[in-house]
Design an enzyme around this catalytic site. Structure first.
Site, PDB file in Angstrom:
ATOM      1  N   LEU A   1       0.868  -1.173   0.000  1.00 43.04           N
ATOM      2  CA  LEU A   1       0.000   0.000   0.000  1.00 43.04           C
ATOM      3  C   LEU A   1       0.906   1.225   0.000  1.00 43.04           C
ATOM      4  O   LEU A   1       1.998   1.185   0.563  1.00 43.04           O
ATOM      5  CB  LEU A   1      -0.886   0.038   1.262  1.00 43.04           C
ATOM      6  CG  LEU A   1      -1.957  -1.050   1.413  1.00 43.04           C
ATOM      7  CD1 LEU A   1      -2.626  -0.922   2.774  1.00 43.04           C
ATOM      8  CD2 LEU A   1      -2.990  -0.960   0.303  1.00 43.04           C
ATOM      9  N   ASP A   2       0.462   2.298  -0.624  1.00 44.24           N
ATOM     10  CA  ASP A   2       1.241   3.533  -0.602  1.00 44.24           C
ATOM     11  C   ASP A   2       1.454   3.996   0.836  1.00 44.24           C
ATOM     12  O   ASP A   2       0.647   3.705   1.724  1.00 44.24           O
ATOM     13  CB  ASP A   2       0.509   4.653  -1.361  1.00 44.24           C
ATOM     14  CG  ASP A   2       0.476   4.418  -2.859  1.00 44.24           C
ATOM     15  OD1 ASP A   2       1.214   3.539  -3.331  1.00 44.24           O
ATOM     16  OD2 ASP A   2      -0.301   5.113  -3.544  1.00 44.24           O
ATOM     17  N   ARG A   3       2.518   4.728   1.056  1.00 43.83           N
ATOM     18  CA  ARG A   3       2.850   5.204   2.405  1.00 43.83           C
ATOM     19  C   ARG A   3       1.683   5.937   3.055  1.00 43.83           C
ATOM     20  O   ARG A   3       1.361   5.694   4.224  1.00 43.83           O
ATOM     21  CB  ARG A   3       4.067   6.139   2.348  1.00 43.83           C
ATOM     22  CG  ARG A   3       4.473   6.689   3.718  1.00 43.83           C
ATOM     23  CD  ARG A   3       5.608   7.682   3.596  1.00 43.83           C
ATOM     24  NE  ARG A   3       5.183   8.868   2.837  1.00 43.83           N
ATOM     25  CZ  ARG A   3       5.998   9.881   2.536  1.00 43.83           C
ATOM     26  NH1 ARG A   3       7.268   9.834   2.893  1.00 43.83           N
ATOM     27  NH2 ARG A   3       5.550  10.914   1.855  1.00 43.83           N
TER      28      ARG A   3
END
Length: 299
Positions: free
Chosen positions: A144-146
């Site tokens: 998942l993106d940060r």
């Protein structure tokens, strides 16, 4: 750093004439046919009395044969520093766990994030994690993106990692995200499909490839199904996105290019839409957000 764990497996009568990859997959150290095939192709499997014989996955084993396995062991976890932070573990069994990743946390070590990632936290909280096949990302199957929060599955052994990876590859994984976006989409539901490539002016961003009728796509196919859950009078909408593919920044790109960027996603156009919001207080609140309004709700 990688070392080798060498052990032997003897064929008993119950395994007579099985394919070599299927026979090896029954061993807990190997656990899957795909990994067995990788070991065979890499020359890590030999017959004890015929060490120079070239083996294939289709080789039929015979009772009494002894196979020598040189199993690559990745010791890079020793360089991973455990991060003493509590994790919100939603589900866990002997094979896997599902964690609710907080926004702001990078999934695995990368430039600028060597010790403060989800992997570092997993090393501290979980005794056994799959190392995959020589990767320094223990347990990680997807990302998942940060600045995106939500559910992420983590493999605790190689069998689970292999099985989960295949499910992601075959697109049988069910993933639904909730997002707060600017504007009101014209259609209450729909599908966005494109081929994603690196943005030509900004390598940190992605964009849909511009295609002509005769051009062959060079990017990765990305498909997002969306549904509007609620339109708000303030100029925002709550939407649900179901991923058919899982490309980097996929939802962010698709919503931005549909003229409905995700709230607080300043990389993909949210900042330019703030002026359209009538509420001064809402604009100020969005500018102060430390994350984008995207959450992986179902997995």
């Amino acid at each position: 750093m990688r070392t080798k764990k060498i052990f032997k497996i003897t064929v008993d009568d119950s395994c007579s004439f099985l394919r070599l990859d299927k026979f090896l997959s029954k061993n807990n150290e190997i656990a899957s046919r795909s990994r067995a095939a990788q070991l065979i192709d890499a020359g890590c499997v030999s017959i004890d009395e015929e060490p120079h014989k070239v083996l294939k996955s289709s080789y039929k084993v015979s009772p009494g044969e002894i196979f020598v396995i040189e199993l690559p062991v990745d010791t890079e976890t020793s360089s991973l520093v455990p991060l003493e932070v509590a994790l919100d573990i939603i589900y866990e069994d002997e094979d896997l766990l599902v964690v609710n990743k907080p926004a702001g946390m990078v999934v695995h070590p990368a430039a600028g994030h060597a010790h403060d990632t989800l992997v570092n936290a997993l090393i501290h909280n979980v005794k056994n994690l799959s190392m995959g096949f020589g990767e320094n990302r223990p347990g990680i199957v997807h990302r998942l993106d940060r600045d995106t929060s939500g559910l992420l599955v983590v493999a605790k052994n190689d069998f689970a990692q292999d099985s989960l990876a295949k499910q992601f590859q075959k697109k049988t994984v069910h993933r639904i995200y909730k997002a707060l976006v600017h504007g009101h989409p014209k259609s209450p539901s729909g599908t966005i499909q494109s081929y994603l490539v690196r943005h030509p002016q900004d390598r940190k961003r992605f964009a849909s490839e511009k295609l002509s009728a005769s051009s062959i796509p060079q990017g990765k196919k990305a498909i997002t199904h969306y549904k509007v859950l609620q339109n708000y009078s303030c100029g925002l909408s709550l939407i649900e996105c179901q991923l058919e593919t899982g490309r980097t920044h996929q939802i962010r790109v698709h919503m931005s290019e549909s003229q409905h960027p995700i709230v607080a996603d300043f990389i993909y156009g949210s900042k330019g839409r703030l002026k359209n919001l009538k509420s001064v207080h809402l604009r100020a609140a969005i500018q102060q957000l430390s994350r984008i309004a995207l959450h992986a709700e179902q997995l």
